[in-house]
Design a protein around this motif. Structure first.
Motif, PDB file in Angstrom:
ATOM      1  N   HIS A  91     -15.826 -20.951 -19.189  1.00 40.76           N
ATOM      2  CA  HIS A  91     -17.033 -21.263 -19.399  1.00 40.76           C
ATOM      3  C   HIS A  91     -17.832 -21.603 -18.026  1.00 40.76           C
ATOM      4  CE1 HIS A  91     -16.625 -21.237 -23.707  1.00 40.76           C
ATOM      5  NE2 HIS A  91     -15.720 -21.866 -23.491  1.00 40.76           N
ATOM      6  N   ALA A  92     -16.942 -21.203 -16.835  1.00 37.58           N
ATOM      7  CA  ALA A  92     -17.566 -21.755 -15.546  1.00 37.58           C
ATOM      8  C   ALA A  92     -17.567 -20.394 -14.684  1.00 37.58           C
ATOM      9  CB  ALA A  92     -16.834 -22.799 -15.010  1.00 37.58           C
ATOM     10  N   PRO A  93     -18.145 -19.332 -14.826  1.00 39.65           N
ATOM     11  CA  PRO A  93     -17.989 -18.200 -14.036  1.00 39.65           C
ATOM     12  C   PRO A  93     -18.202 -18.487 -12.460  1.00 39.65           C
ATOM     13  CG  PRO A  93     -20.189 -18.238 -14.928  1.00 39.65           C
ATOM     14  CD  PRO A  93     -19.320 -19.315 -15.816  1.00 39.65           C
ATOM     15  N   GLU A  94     -18.713 -19.743 -12.025  1.00 45.07           N
ATOM     16  CA  GLU A  94     -18.878 -19.897 -10.727  1.00 45.07           C
ATOM     17  C   GLU A  94     -17.606 -20.386  -9.896  1.00 45.07           C
ATOM     18  OE1 GLU A  94     -19.559 -23.686 -13.089  1.00 45.07           O
ATOM     19  OE2 GLU A  94     -20.082 -21.666 -13.092  1.00 45.07           O
ATOM     20  N   LEU A  95     -16.492 -20.666 -10.905  1.00 46.81           N
ATOM     21  CA  LEU A  95     -15.198 -20.863 -10.191  1.00 46.81           C
ATOM     22  C   LEU A  95     -14.286 -19.771 -10.059  1.00 46.81           C
ATOM     23  CD1 LEU A  95     -14.342 -24.275 -11.966  1.00 46.81           C
ATOM     24  CD2 LEU A  95     -15.361 -23.831  -9.760  1.00 46.81           C
ATOM     25  N   LEU A  96     -14.919 -18.483 -10.610  1.00 47.89           N
ATOM     26  CA  LEU A  96     -13.925 -17.307 -10.542  1.00 47.89           C
ATOM     27  C   LEU A  96     -13.702 -17.008  -9.083  1.00 47.89           C
ATOM     28  CD1 LEU A  96     -15.643 -15.281 -13.363  1.00 47.89           C
ATOM     29  CD2 LEU A  96     -13.511 -16.452 -13.421  1.00 47.89           C
ATOM     30  N   SER A  97     -14.259 -17.179  -8.264  1.00 52.15           N
ATOM     31  CA  SER A  97     -13.767 -16.796  -6.769  1.00 52.15           C
ATOM     32  C   SER A  97     -13.915 -18.074  -5.916  1.00 52.15           C
ATOM     33  CB  SER A  97     -15.082 -15.805  -6.225  1.00 52.15           C
ATOM     34  OG  SER A  97     -14.633 -15.705  -4.984  1.00 52.15           O
ATOM     35  N   TRP A  98     -13.146 -18.241  -5.124  1.00 53.02           N
ATOM     36  CA  TRP A  98     -12.938 -19.469  -4.199  1.00 53.02           C
ATOM     37  C   TRP A  98     -13.393 -19.245  -2.994  1.00 53.02           C
ATOM     38  CZ3 TRP A  98      -9.627 -18.414  -0.071  1.00 53.02           C
ATOM     39  CH2 TRP A  98      -8.836 -17.449  -0.331  1.00 53.02           C
TER      40      TRP A  98
ATOM     41  N   SER B 272     -19.991 -12.181   0.002  1.00 57.92           N
ATOM     42  CA  SER B 272     -19.921 -10.758   0.537  1.00 57.92           C
ATOM     43  C   SER B 272     -18.792 -10.245   1.210  1.00 57.92           C
ATOM     44  CB  SER B 272     -21.379 -10.543   1.525  1.00 57.92           C
ATOM     45  OG  SER B 272     -20.834 -11.410   2.645  1.00 57.92           O
ATOM     46  N   THR B 273     -17.826 -11.195   1.395  1.00 55.17           N
ATOM     47  CA  THR B 273     -16.490 -10.511   1.740  1.00 55.17           C
ATOM     48  C   THR B 273     -15.674  -9.856   0.943  1.00 55.17           C
ATOM     49  OG1 THR B 273     -16.309 -12.642   3.202  1.00 55.17           O
ATOM     50  CG2 THR B 273     -14.390 -11.447   2.797  1.00 55.17           C
ATOM     51  N   PRO B 274     -15.382  -8.692   1.036  1.00 57.69           N
ATOM     52  CA  PRO B 274     -14.945  -7.775  -0.022  1.00 57.69           C
ATOM     53  C   PRO B 274     -13.498  -8.057  -0.235  1.00 57.69           C
ATOM     54  CG  PRO B 274     -14.985  -6.440   2.016  1.00 57.69           C
ATOM     55  CD  PRO B 274     -15.706  -7.740   2.033  1.00 57.69           C
ATOM     56  N   TRP B 275     -13.457  -8.014  -1.678  1.00 58.54           N
ATOM     57  CA  TRP B 275     -11.673  -8.166  -1.891  1.00 58.54           C
ATOM     58  C   TRP B 275     -11.230  -6.753  -2.077  1.00 58.54           C
ATOM     59  CZ3 TRP B 275      -9.093 -12.755  -3.736  1.00 58.54           C
ATOM     60  CH2 TRP B 275     -10.051 -13.949  -3.529  1.00 58.54           C
TER      61      TRP B 275
ATOM     62  N   SER C 200     -12.985  -1.641  -3.009  1.00 56.25           N
ATOM     63  CA  SER C 200     -13.380  -2.686  -2.567  1.00 56.25           C
ATOM     64  C   SER C 200     -14.147  -3.560  -3.660  1.00 56.25           C
ATOM     65  CB  SER C 200     -14.007  -2.796  -1.279  1.00 56.25           C
ATOM     66  OG  SER C 200     -13.085  -1.968  -0.430  1.00 56.25           O
ATOM     67  N   LEU C 201     -14.057  -4.846  -3.963  1.00 57.80           N
ATOM     68  CA  LEU C 201     -14.896  -5.744  -4.818  1.00 57.80           C
ATOM     69  C   LEU C 201     -15.422  -6.763  -4.193  1.00 57.80           C
ATOM     70  CD1 LEU C 201     -15.169  -5.284  -8.194  1.00 57.80           C
ATOM     71  CD2 LEU C 201     -13.495  -7.259  -8.044  1.00 57.80           C
ATOM     72  N   ILE C 202     -16.978  -6.716  -4.191  1.00 58.93           N
ATOM     73  CA  ILE C 202     -17.695  -7.813  -3.712  1.00 58.93           C
ATOM     74  C   ILE C 202     -18.371  -8.694  -4.924  1.00 58.93           C
ATOM     75  CG2 ILE C 202     -19.724  -8.505  -2.626  1.00 58.93           C
ATOM     76  CD1 ILE C 202     -19.591  -5.877  -0.970  1.00 58.93           C
TER      77      ILE C 202
ATOM     78  N   THR D  60     -19.398  -5.927  -7.427  1.00 59.74           N
ATOM     79  CA  THR D  60     -20.152  -4.676  -7.023  1.00 59.74           C
ATOM     80  C   THR D  60     -18.731  -3.884  -6.214  1.00 59.74           C
ATOM     81  OG1 THR D  60     -22.045  -5.702  -6.277  1.00 59.74           O
ATOM     82  CG2 THR D  60     -21.418  -3.533  -5.097  1.00 59.74           C
ATOM     83  N   ALA D  61     -18.480  -2.822  -6.857  1.00 62.00           N
ATOM     84  CA  ALA D  61     -17.256  -2.149  -6.358  1.00 62.00           C
ATOM     85  C   ALA D  61     -17.611  -0.672  -5.768  1.00 62.00           C
ATOM     86  CB  ALA D  61     -16.423  -1.366  -7.785  1.00 62.00           C
ATOM     87  N   GLN D  62     -16.975  -0.546  -4.721  1.00 60.69           N
ATOM     88  CA  GLN D  62     -17.074   0.671  -3.964  1.00 60.69           C
ATOM     89  C   GLN D  62     -15.852   1.454  -3.704  1.00 60.69           C
ATOM     90  OE1 GLN D  62     -18.410  -1.034  -0.309  1.00 60.69           O
ATOM     91  NE2 GLN D  62     -20.610  -0.709  -0.886  1.00 60.69           N
ATOM     92  N   ALA D  63     -15.789   2.765  -3.716  1.00 61.36           N
ATOM     93  CA  ALA D  63     -14.707   3.562  -3.716  1.00 61.36           C
ATOM     94  C   ALA D  63     -15.087   4.761  -2.871  1.00 61.36           C
ATOM     95  CB  ALA D  63     -13.981   3.916  -4.979  1.00 61.36           C
TER      96      ALA D  63
END
Length: 666
Positions: free
Chosen positions: A480-487, A492-495, A509-511, A522-525
């Motif tokens: 219930h805390a989507p704000e914690l899904l990325s640390w 804007s730094t892509p994964w 790449s996943l932003i 946001t995914a880019q290929a």
């Protein structure tokens, strides 16, 4: 009247479960049998008692008649229901049951024997005035006689194994020059599959309808039919969709086919449930094909339109009772359709699949029926037929039944094992099938080369979903805390993700932007981009927004693999992000691994042998099929880890090959 109080089901999977439930409802005790691979299977849990009968291979368990008879003795079972497949049409097994004082719930051994031979059964049908395809079915099997008869019959013709079925030992011969080669191939296949190389020749009926009639006979001289089923949609002579009644059959044709089927049953002194199969030409002419002396896979569609339980009829007939209804009391109401859910990958040549059942959710609703033998946590084994379940729908009209079945197929969720549900849904939605015009040529005419069936590449949205779920599941602190899904501090730094699906790898790449009401990915290929808003997620469900449409998705995670279920079918993605990346110019790996659990039939190379890319180096048998394992690079064999007869696990290393470029670099 035979004494029956406890019934042993000499089968497994969905048919064993189905028989157990009717027997239980009628007050009978039930006994399951199981191989080592099936110790925790659903049919074992459903039965009152269960007897282990040996290792996983069918020849050491479900096909071992002596073990089944011993299971009757151990459990005190006084009757055996054989289901379908395995020993259901084995006359020797029926005799062994009788010799042991056990009631065989099926026809007499003599009827099984007669109808098990296409040659002898056709002779009997001709004598009984059942319409038969012109051809040759005599005992002289010399090449000279078959060549002469081929010329008499004319071309195209079919060369068929007299024993067995399923398309093995069957060849379409279009011209006389091909006859001898086709005969040799068909004879060899028949000898290997059925132990008999005996053939018959028949005039080919091209693009026919495959129509079958359900018959029933009791020990009091009563024989009836319960209408027809249309089984025209087939792949490699295996049925894919079945329906009752047939959109092709008129009332007059139904009456004529029913009469012919009843005559066929009377001609062999039949008892119990049987199916007389016909091929029907475009002009309404129909011809005897064969008689199956058992319950059919597709019997539920007949049950739904007649309101009768055919297993209950079988048990009553076996107990010496007369048939529950006379012919004039049998009526057909509405329409029913069935599809077979297989553990197979349509995008990869329909290759059978194995694996654990991670999620198994079934649709519910009026007119729906699901026959299955699956349990969550149980593994789909390579040792048995890949059919897992039957999904059936009934409606007042054909269109209603079709519409219900499409939704039911799409709403069925099986994760952990790839399956054919997307292919089934597409088949049911096809306009030719919807119009009721499909013949046995339907799949070849309309699906051959269809990229949505044969192509393995998922689109960017599916890749993005997979990467988003891997990302969310790996970093999630709270559902219930989507704000914690990325640390990361900077959204804007892509994964960077590298995913593997069906032997191909994909980089994207996943932003991730967590600073929103919903987590946006946001995914880019390459030059392509897609955006997904992840609205909610739990262990096996997520809700997402893409292209302005909110959708639900089922998924499962097992180790570093995520399994997705959606309109695109079932796809498993393995996370290779943290594994070393091969060079851009790298060829094949030189690693030959098992494509699934199974047995090695042959190894055709040895250490030091030179091989070409694409050369078959081993043959794997799994789910009653042979799979050619090929070298993915040209080079020299450096290691061979297995030999013929070895049991192997999926992805087990079998052979290694040193690629040519590796040799040159030394």
């Amino acid at each position: 009247m035979p004494e029956m109080s406890k019934i042993l089901i000499a089968n497994r999977g969905e048919i064993a479960v189905r028989v157990i439930r009717t027997a239980r409802d009628m007050g009978y005790r039930t006994v399951a049998v199981y191989s080592e691979a099936d110790a925790d299977a659903l049919h074992v849990h459903e039965a009152d008692e269960a007897v282990p009968i040996g290792p996983a291979p069918v020849g050491e368990s479900y096909l071992a008649a002596d073990k089944l008879i011993e299971a009757c003795r151990l459990s005190g079972a006084d009757a055996v229901h054989p289901g379908y497949g395995f020993l259901s049409e084995n006359a020797d097994f029926a005799r062994a049951c009788a010799d042991a004082g056990v009631t065989f719930i099926g026809p007499p051994a003599e009827a099984i024997e007669l109808m098990g031979s296409k040659r002898l059964s056709k002779l009997a049908m001709i004598k009984a005035d059942v319409p038969c395809i012109p051809g040759y079915q005599d005992s002289d099997q010399s090449d000279e006689r078959l060549a002469a008869e081929g010329a008499r019959i004319g071309y195209p013709l079919m060369a068929k194994a007299s024993a067995g079925g399923g398309g093995r030992g069957m060849r379409l011969v279009r011209k006389s020059e091909d006859l001898m080669d086709s005969i040799r191939t068909a004879r060899s296949e028949a000898q290997s599959a059925f132990g008999s190389g005996e053939l018959i020749l028949e005039r080919a009926v091209l693009n026919p309808r495959h129509i079958e009639i359900q018959v029933f006979a009791d020990a009091h001289g009563n024989v009836v039919h319960l209408g027809e089923r249309d089984c025209s949609i087939q792949r490699r002579h295996q049925k894919v969709v079945e329906e009752a009644p047939s959109p092709f059959v008129s009332p007059g044709m139904r009456e004529a086919m029913g009469k012919a089927a009843v005559n066929a049953a009377r001609a062999c002194n039949y008892l119990g449930a049987g199916t007389v199969e016909f091929l029907a030409d475009a002009d309404g002419s129909f011809y005897f094909l064969e008689m199956n002396t058992r319950l059919q896979v597709e019997h539920p569609v007949t049950e739904l339109i007649t309101g009768q339980d055919l297993v209950e009829w079988q048990l009553r007939v076996a107990a010496g009772e007369p048939l529950p209804l006379r012919q004039e009391d049998i009526s057909l109401n509405g329409w029913a359709m069935e599809v077979r859910l297989y553990a197979e990958d349509p995008r990869n040549g329909f290759m059978p699949q194995t694996g654990p059942v991670l999620v198994w959710d079934l649709p519910k609703g009026p007119g729906l029926r699901i026959d299955h033998g699956l349990r969550k946590g149980h593994a789909v084994s390579p040792n048995y037929d890949p059919m897992l379940s039957k999904i059936i729908a009934h409606g007042t009209t054909r269109e209603e039944a079709r519409r219900k079945l499409v939704r039911a197929v799409e709403d069925t969720v099986l994760l952990g094992v790839n399956n054919n549900k997307a292919f089934l849904a597409k088949t049911l939605r096809h306009e030719v099938f919807a119009r009721g015009e499909a013949t046995t040529a339907f799949l070849a005419d309309h699906f051959e080369g269809d990229a949505t069936v044969t192509a393995a590449a998922p689109d960017l949205r599916v890749l993005t979903l997979a990467a988003t779920l891997i990302h969310a599941r790996s970093g999630r602190q709270s559902a219930h805390a989507p704000e914690l899904l990325s640390w990361r501090n900077t959204a804007s730094t892509p994964w960077h993700y590298r995913l593997e699906a069906e032997g191909k790898t994909y980089d994207l790449s996943l932003i991730v932007d967590p600073h929103r009401t919903h987590m946006r990915c946001t995914a880019q290929a390459g030059d392509n981009e897609t955006i997904i808003d992840l609205i909610s997620i739990d262990a096996t469900h997520c809700v997402y927004l893409a292209d302005g449409v909110r959708r639900r998705l089922r998924f499962a995670v097992d180790g570093n693999t995520v399994y997705l279920d959606g309109p695109f079918g079932n796809i498993a993605f393995r996370n290779l992000t943290h594994q070393p990346t091969a060079g851009a110019d790298a060829g094949g790996s030189g690693r030959v691994v098992a494509s699934m659990d199974g047995a090695i039939l042959a190894v055709s190379v040895a250490i030091g042998d030179r091989v070409a890319k694409g050369q078959t180096v081993a043959v794997l048998e799994a789910m009653k099929m042979e799979h050619q394992l090929q070298a993915d690079t040209a080079g020299t064999v450096t290691e061979v880890f297995v030999s013929a007869g070895a049991q192997v696990k999926i992805r087990q290393m079998l052979i290694t090959i040193s690629p040519d470029d590796a040799e040159e670099g030394r």
